[in-house]
Design an enzyme around this catalytic site. Structure first.
Site, PDB file in Angstrom:
ATOM      1  CB  CYS A 165     -43.198 -35.386 -35.624  1.00 32.45           C
ATOM      2  SG  CYS A 165     -44.125 -36.149 -34.275  1.00 32.45           S
ATOM      3  CB  CYS A 342     -46.557 -40.592 -33.810  1.00 36.03           C
ATOM      4  SG  CYS A 342     -46.820 -38.841 -33.631  1.00 36.03           S
TER       5      CYS A 342
HETATM    6  C1  LIG Z   1     -41.866 -30.137 -33.014  1.00 37.17           C
HETATM    7  C2  LIG Z   1     -41.310 -31.474 -33.411  1.00 37.17           C
HETATM    8  C3  LIG Z   1     -41.721 -32.614 -32.734  1.00 37.17           C
HETATM    9  C4  LIG Z   1     -41.242 -33.865 -33.100  1.00 37.17           C
HETATM   10  N1  LIG Z   1     -41.626 -34.949 -32.369  1.00 37.17           N
HETATM   11  C5  LIG Z   1     -41.112 -36.159 -32.658  1.00 37.17           C
HETATM   12  C6  LIG Z   1     -41.418 -37.285 -31.834  1.00 37.17           C
HETATM   13  O1  LIG Z   1     -42.131 -37.174 -30.841  1.00 37.17           O
HETATM   14  N2  LIG Z   1     -40.898 -38.487 -32.168  1.00 37.17           N
HETATM   15  C7  LIG Z   1     -40.078 -38.636 -33.255  1.00 37.17           C
HETATM   16  O2  LIG Z   1     -39.601 -39.748 -33.496  1.00 37.17           O
HETATM   17  N3  LIG Z   1     -39.766 -37.593 -34.067  1.00 37.17           N
HETATM   18  C8  LIG Z   1     -40.247 -36.361 -33.781  1.00 37.17           C
HETATM   19  N4  LIG Z   1     -39.897 -35.273 -34.561  1.00 37.17           N
HETATM   20  C9  LIG Z   1     -39.213 -35.500 -35.853  1.00 37.17           C
HETATM   21  C10 LIG Z   1     -37.701 -35.727 -35.767  1.00 37.17           C
HETATM   22  O3  LIG Z   1     -37.094 -34.734 -34.992  1.00 37.17           O
HETATM   23  C11 LIG Z   1     -37.138 -35.734 -37.189  1.00 37.17           C
HETATM   24  O4  LIG Z   1     -37.863 -36.662 -37.972  1.00 37.17           O
HETATM   25  C12 LIG Z   1     -35.668 -36.113 -37.223  1.00 37.17           C
HETATM   26  O5  LIG Z   1     -34.896 -35.194 -36.490  1.00 37.17           O
HETATM   27  C13 LIG Z   1     -35.166 -36.147 -38.656  1.00 37.17           C
HETATM   28  O6  LIG Z   1     -33.805 -36.484 -38.698  1.00 37.17           O
HETATM   29  P1  LIG Z   1     -32.947 -36.209 -40.012  1.00 37.17           P
HETATM   30  O7  LIG Z   1     -31.580 -36.715 -39.730  1.00 37.17           O
HETATM   31  O8  LIG Z   1     -33.662 -36.708 -41.207  1.00 37.17           O
HETATM   32  O9  LIG Z   1     -32.956 -34.620 -40.119  1.00 37.17           O
HETATM   33  P2  LIG Z   1     -32.395 -33.541 -39.036  1.00 37.17           P
HETATM   34  O10 LIG Z   1     -32.218 -34.173 -37.697  1.00 37.17           O
HETATM   35  O11 LIG Z   1     -33.307 -32.402 -39.170  1.00 37.17           O
HETATM   36  O12 LIG Z   1     -30.960 -33.219 -39.619  1.00 37.17           O
HETATM   37  C14 LIG Z   1     -30.715 -32.766 -40.923  1.00 37.17           C
HETATM   38  C15 LIG Z   1     -29.318 -32.167 -40.959  1.00 37.17           C
HETATM   39  O13 LIG Z   1     -28.976 -31.895 -42.340  1.00 37.17           O
HETATM   40  C16 LIG Z   1     -28.239 -30.712 -42.372  1.00 37.17           C
HETATM   41  N5  LIG Z   1     -28.276 -30.114 -43.695  1.00 37.17           N
HETATM   42  C17 LIG Z   1     -29.316 -29.508 -44.300  1.00 37.17           C
HETATM   43  N6  LIG Z   1     -28.923 -29.020 -45.490  1.00 37.17           N
HETATM   44  C18 LIG Z   1     -27.615 -29.340 -45.633  1.00 37.17           C
HETATM   45  C19 LIG Z   1     -26.666 -29.105 -46.667  1.00 37.17           C
HETATM   46  N7  LIG Z   1     -26.966 -28.407 -47.762  1.00 37.17           N
HETATM   47  N8  LIG Z   1     -25.409 -29.581 -46.498  1.00 37.17           N
HETATM   48  C20 LIG Z   1     -25.073 -30.283 -45.392  1.00 37.17           C
HETATM   49  N9  LIG Z   1     -25.940 -30.529 -44.376  1.00 37.17           N
HETATM   50  C21 LIG Z   1     -27.188 -30.049 -44.515  1.00 37.17           C
HETATM   51  C22 LIG Z   1     -28.909 -29.842 -41.315  1.00 37.17           C
HETATM   52  O14 LIG Z   1     -28.037 -28.790 -40.890  1.00 37.17           O
HETATM   53  C23 LIG Z   1     -29.236 -30.827 -40.215  1.00 37.17           C
HETATM   54  O15 LIG Z   1     -28.222 -30.883 -39.228  1.00 37.17           O
HETATM   55  C24 LIG Z   1     -40.333 -33.990 -34.198  1.00 37.17           C
HETATM   56  C25 LIG Z   1     -39.898 -32.843 -34.881  1.00 37.17           C
HETATM   57  C26 LIG Z   1     -40.372 -31.593 -34.488  1.00 37.17           C
HETATM   58  C27 LIG Z   1     -39.887 -30.360 -35.211  1.00 37.17           C
END
Ligand SMILES: Cc1cc2nc3c(=O)[nH]c(=O)nc-3n(C[C@H](O)[C@H](O)[C@H](O)COP(=O)(O)OP(=O)(O)OC[C@H]3O[C@@H](n4cnc5c(N)ncnc54)[C@H](O)[C@@H]3O)c2cc1C
Length: 398
Positions: A165, A342
């Site tokens: 983000c 965003c």
């Molecule tokens: C402050 C903040 C504000 C945000 N605002 C927005 C917004 O307004 N709008 C928006 O769309 N997005 C927003 N986001 C971004 C959004 O939250 C992320 O882009 C999204 O959660 C990413 O999803 P993901 O599945 O890629 O990763 P995540 O949801 O982070 O999940 C990754 C998972 O992988 C697991 N993992 C890591 N390593 C391993 C391993 N070795 N073995 C097994 N599992 C593992 C972790 O435990 C975790 O559960 C924001 C994020 C933050 C921090």
């Protein structure tokens, strides 16, 4: 060594992993108990709300649920940490010593926060004026600092790495700036946005509005500045000017830090990684270019778009559908167009809803100009989007 096998293995039970698992189960009932999700984390977080938590407009407990409650029925969960992949053998190994084999693999392990890449940051984060919305355990420190701010320099940073983000580092600044007016300290406060980026936002349409807001609200911008160390004893932040290479020291009374981020280490060193360490994926089909039975999405995927949950909402159906096509030996017909969004909070009650594609071209959902600040869009972010996340996206319904 223990062994397990599953038709489809999903690494990461975050926004991407859970959405894909739910989609697959919804679209093909025969996959029940053939999907294994691997993730050691016992809690699941709705991270987009952390902006409002840091601004004192939401409770952090609202953003946390038990992981077991979001794992879809019909999927199995292995609460272990993946350490390495052997894609030639369709195998991976966990730190706990389980070998898992698969027919199809989805990698959705998110992004890694590299706090220790800024000397002095790891020791000071969450204490004495140094705060961040980027991790659940520190998000309260942001509100503590904003609420108790008595004036001086309030600095907000954005690093020279990809971040999740890209708008979040500035959203919290707009909330803080407005709160400082309310609490009567704005006159004795300098609000500074020190960002490694060359401009306030990459999409021109939204950049124009944000530039106007920054000017009107007398926020000082320092572009091409990357935070390189923190001296918390003297409350100094050292930045490198990316244009000149020179160092610049700014004193702070509070500093909201967006830490440098990068691909998770176990992915970076794996055979699935592209040269830059992110998981290689075709930008349209999300399939790995070498291992055809491997797909990736979300923050860890090597896609030239903004890393957001909104992007995942569009990527998850593409991954699920293309796995189903691959299982039927059909061409991968589902395509991702680079959509990301965003919701840029500009105050308590105003928001610009930026939505764009791979070409940074606005692709707006609503029949009005989304570059204008609106209360309705703020209310959507605060109330509607969390509900849609838990009850729609994570359930494979949208
Ligand atoms: C402050 C903040 C504000 C945000 N605002 C927005 C917004 O307004 N709008 C928006 O769309 N997005 C927003 N986001 C971004 C959004 O939250 C992320 O882009 C999204 O959660 C990413 O999803 P993901 O599945 O890629 O990763 P995540 O949801 O982070 O999940 C990754 C998972 O992988 C697991 N993992 C890591 N390593 C391993 C391993 N070795 N073995 C097994 N599992 C593992 C972790 O435990 C975790 O559960 C924001 C994020 C933050 C921090």
């Amino acid at each position: 060594m223990r062994t397990q096998k599953a038709r489809i293995v999903i690494v990461g039970a975050g926004s991407g992993g859970i959405s894909v698992a739910s989609r697959l189960l919804r679209e093909n009932k025969q996959l029940e108990h053939q999907i294994l999700i691997i993730d050691p984390q016992k809690k699941h977080y709705y991270q987009p709300l952390w902006t409002l938590v840091g601004g004192g407009a939401a409770q952090k407990e609202q953003t946390e649920r038990d992981q077991s409650s979001v794992i879809p029925e019909g999927a199995n969960w292995l609460a272990e940490r993946v350490s390495s992949f052997t894609p030639d053998k369709n195998e991976l190994i966990t730190e706990e010593g389980t070998k898992v084999t698969y027919e199809y693999l989805v990698v959705a392990a998110g992004i890694q926060l590299n706090w220790s890449k800024v000397p002095g940051l790891k020791e000071s984060i969450g204490t004495d004026g140094v705060c961040s919305n980027y991790e659940y355990q520190y998000v309260d420190s942001t509100w503590e600092n904003i609420k108790n701010f008595k004036g001086g320099n309030a600095i907000f940073t954005m690093p020279n790495t990809p971040v999740k983000c890209g708008g979040a580092p500035q959203k919290i600044m707009y909330l803080a700036e407005q709160y400082f007016r309310k609490s009567g300290v704005r006159d004795q406060t300098k609000v500074i946005f020190a960002t490694a980026s060359p401009s306030i936002f990459s999409v021109e349409k939204y950049r124009k509005t944000l530039e106007g807001i920054i000017q009107e609200r007398e926020i000082e911008t320092k572009f091409q500045r990357h935070l390189t160390s923190i001296d918390s004893k003297n409350k100094n932040a050292v930045f490198t000017n990316l244009e000149t290479g020179k160092e610049e020291v700014l004193s702070y009374d509070m500093i909201h830090v967006t830490p440098p981020m990068g691909p998770p280490e176990f992915l970076e060193k794996s055979p699935l990684a592209a040269e830059n360490g992110w998981i290689a994926a075709d930008q349209y089909t999300l399939q790995h270019p070498v291992y055809g039975n491997v797909f990736s999405l979300g923050d860890c995927a090597n896609l030239p778009t903004s890393k957001t949950g909104a992007a995942i909402r569009k990527q998850a159906p593409v991954v699920a559908e293309n796995i189903l096509y691959a299982m039927n030996n059909e061409p991968l017909a589902a395509k991702y167009d680079g959509y990301s969004s965003c919701p840029i909070v500009t105050g308590y009650g105003s928001l610009i809803l930026a939505e764009f594609d791979y070409d940074n071209y606005p692709v707006e959902t609503f029949p009005f100009d989304q570059s204008k600040e609106r209360l309705s869009m703020y209310l959507m972010k605060k109330h509607m989007l969390p509900a849609l996340y838990w009850n729609g996206m994570l359930k494979g319904l949208m």
